[in-house]
Enzyme design. Structure first.
Site, mmCIF file in Angstrom:
data_model
loop_
_atom_site.group_PDB
_atom_site.id
_atom_site.type_symbol
_atom_site.label_atom_id
_atom_site.label_comp_id
_atom_site.label_asym_id
_atom_site.label_seq_id
_atom_site.Cartn_x
_atom_site.Cartn_y
_atom_site.Cartn_z
ATOM 1 N N CYS A 84 -11.261 3.160 -1.760
ATOM 2 C CA CYS A 84 -10.148 3.854 -1.042
ATOM 3 C C CYS A 84 -10.062 3.076 0.104
ATOM 4 C CB CYS A 84 -10.197 5.450 -0.733
ATOM 5 S SG CYS A 84 -8.771 5.989 0.030
ATOM 6 N N THR A 85 -8.459 2.783 0.363
ATOM 7 C CA THR A 85 -8.157 1.963 1.678
ATOM 8 C C THR A 85 -8.647 2.658 3.036
ATOM 9 O OG1 THR A 85 -6.063 3.029 1.650
ATOM 10 C CG2 THR A 85 -6.018 0.757 0.695
ATOM 11 N N HIS A 86 -8.902 4.003 2.939
ATOM 12 C CA HIS A 86 -9.083 4.584 4.377
ATOM 13 C C HIS A 86 -10.585 4.725 4.453
ATOM 14 C CE1 HIS A 86 -5.142 5.707 3.808
ATOM 15 N NE2 HIS A 86 -5.132 6.573 4.906
ATOM 16 N N CYS B 31 -3.712 -0.660 -2.335
ATOM 17 C CA CYS B 31 -4.128 0.379 -2.522
ATOM 18 C C CYS B 31 -4.676 0.506 -3.654
ATOM 19 C CB CYS B 31 -2.671 1.045 -2.829
ATOM 20 S SG CYS B 31 -2.808 2.899 -3.310
ATOM 21 N N ASN B 32 -5.979 1.424 -3.583
ATOM 22 C CA ASN B 32 -6.929 1.600 -4.952
ATOM 23 C C ASN B 32 -6.363 2.423 -5.793
ATOM 24 O OD1 ASN B 32 -10.140 0.448 -4.530
ATOM 25 N ND2 ASN B 32 -9.048 0.797 -2.426
ATOM 26 N N THR B 33 -5.556 3.275 -5.566
ATOM 27 C CA THR B 33 -4.993 4.059 -6.634
ATOM 28 C C THR B 33 -3.903 3.285 -7.413
ATOM 29 O OG1 THR B 33 -4.956 6.007 -5.049
ATOM 30 C CG2 THR B 33 -3.377 6.297 -6.816
ATOM 31 N N TYR C 118 -0.427 8.610 -2.530
ATOM 32 C CA TYR C 118 -0.234 8.509 -3.900
ATOM 33 C C TYR C 118 -1.639 8.896 -4.602
ATOM 34 C CZ TYR C 118 2.985 4.483 -3.620
ATOM 35 O OH TYR C 118 4.228 3.886 -3.342
ATOM 36 N N GLY C 119 -2.579 9.422 -3.935
ATOM 37 C CA GLY C 119 -3.869 9.748 -4.625
ATOM 38 C C GLY C 119 -3.987 10.820 -5.536
ATOM 39 N N GLU D 126 -6.555 10.088 8.608
ATOM 40 C CA GLU D 126 -5.091 9.817 9.324
ATOM 41 C C GLU D 126 -4.982 10.989 10.516
ATOM 42 O OE1 GLU D 126 -1.945 9.762 6.553
ATOM 43 O OE2 GLU D 126 -2.726 7.777 5.571
ATOM 44 N N ASP E 162 1.175 -1.341 0.110
ATOM 45 C CA ASP E 162 0.187 0.294 0.096
ATOM 46 C C ASP E 162 0.950 1.279 0.072
ATOM 47 O OD1 ASP E 162 -2.638 1.487 0.303
ATOM 48 O OD2 ASP E 162 -1.968 1.950 2.027
ATOM 49 N N SER E 163 0.055 2.266 -0.368
ATOM 50 C CA SER E 163 1.041 3.552 -0.303
ATOM 51 C C SER E 163 1.129 3.897 1.311
ATOM 52 C CB SER E 163 0.064 4.742 -1.070
ATOM 53 O OG SER E 163 -0.950 4.783 -0.359
HETATM 54 N N1 DGL Z 1 -4.092 4.015 -0.212
HETATM 55 C C1 DGL Z 1 -4.677 4.906 -1.228
HETATM 56 C C2 DGL Z 1 -5.716 4.342 -2.062
HETATM 57 O O1 DGL Z 1 -6.424 3.275 -1.642
HETATM 58 C C3 DGL Z 1 -5.386 6.190 -0.244
HETATM 59 C C4 DGL Z 1 -3.924 7.026 0.192
HETATM 60 C C5 DGL Z 1 -3.128 7.640 -0.652
HETATM 61 O O2 DGL Z 1 -3.779 8.282 -1.643
HETATM 62 O O3 DGL Z 1 -2.156 7.140 -0.986
HETATM 63 O O4 DGL Z 1 -6.389 4.972 -3.006
#
Ligand code: DGL
Length: 274
Positions: A187-189, A69-71, A38-39, A155, A6-7
């Site tokens: 998105c993971t969050h 990570c979805n991104t 990363y978003g 966060e 993940d990012s």
């Molecule tokens: N992990 C990223 C996602 O799921 C979210 C955090 C980021 O922007 O890096 O897209």
């Protein structure tokens, strides 16, 4: 060993469900905190960062890597899968993402064929949920909304404050107006806000929990691929790697996982060779 990339911290929401559903395996989690988020990054940046992360995890003995990570999944999973297919040394190593399982689940449960997707700017721009959903069922209409403020809110622990809720309501307004009956938390969050999402969208909207969907899909994958499953070590090992400060990783990670994380190590992933 199963690698989870993940990012930053967010992928812990996915790992948490893997540990619940498939606790017997060894896991190595890698958060690229030094370069997160990363978003809002370009495709080129996400690609080179994710590539380094994947290479590092393979070099540490991971056989199967889940890009949580979805991104990164939406921007570069396909390219990385194709690249590794062409690398003869690593034909028995696999990379999976989170887009396909969430799209499949949502396509199955939607009745009105109107699906909303929320995610980072880069995820929404990549349109991978749109493509995946429409290849499953061309009659599905997809409505996407980027929510760039939600990651920092989560966060910083601000997501449940009135300010956080106000921002979430504003983001969700167009999706409510579009009358979606299913919403993908891309998105993971966002699982941290699942209750707020459910409350604001109303009872009639299905919002599957990403961690549960992805871990059910991993379980199914391992049953369908015994040749991969038997290569995975099963000593219940848990290793946490970060490219930034391990003390901060523990602070946020403990909150994300609701546990006392051990074995956190700082690593440099920029120098691994294929
Ligand atoms: N992990 C990223 C996602 O799921 C979210 C955090 C980021 O922007 O890096 O897209």
């Amino acid at each position: 060993m199963i690698g989870v990339f993940d990012s930053g911290y967010g992928g812990l929401t996915i790992l948490k469900e893997f540990l619940r559903e498939l606790p017997e395996y060894d896991y190595m989690y890698l958060g690229d905190n030094a370069r997160a988020p990363y978003g809002n990054r370009s495709h080129e940046a996400v690609k080179s960062f994710a590539e380094e992360g994947i290479q590092y995890l393979f070099s540490k003995g991971c056989i199967l890597i889940i890009i949580a990570c979805n991104t990164a999944s939406s921007q570069v999973l396909r390219e990385l899968q194709e690249e590794y297919l062409r690398t003869p040394k690593v034909t028995d190593r696999k990379i999976l993402g989170v887009i396909k399982p969430l799209a499949e689940k949502s396509a199955k449960i939607t009745t009105k064929k109107r699906i909303g997707v929320v995610g980072t700017r880069a995820t929404v721009q990549a349109k991978s949920y749109d493509h995946e959903l429409q290849s499953l069922d061309p009659t599905i209409q997809v409505y996407s909304q980027d929510c760039p403020l939600l990651v920092p809110l989560v966060e910083e622990g601000w997501s449940h404050k009135p300010e956080g809720r106000m921002i979430l309501k504003k983001y969700l307004r167009p999706l409510k107006s579009a009358n979606v009956d299913t919403l993908i938390l891309g998105c993971t969050h966002y699982p941290f806000l699942i209750k707020d999402f459910r409350q604001i969208m109303g009872k009639s909207v299905n919002i599957p929990h990403p961690g549960e969907v992805v871990s059910a899909s991993l379980k199914d994958y391992l049953q369908r691929h015994p040749e991969i499953e038997q290569l995975l070590s099963k000593k219940e090992g848990r290793h946490f790697l970060t490219t930034d400060d391990p003390v901060r990783f523990k602070e946020v990670g403990d909150r994300f996982m609701k546990t006392d994380l051990k074995n956190i190590q700082k690593v440099d992933i920029t120098k691994t060779t294929k």
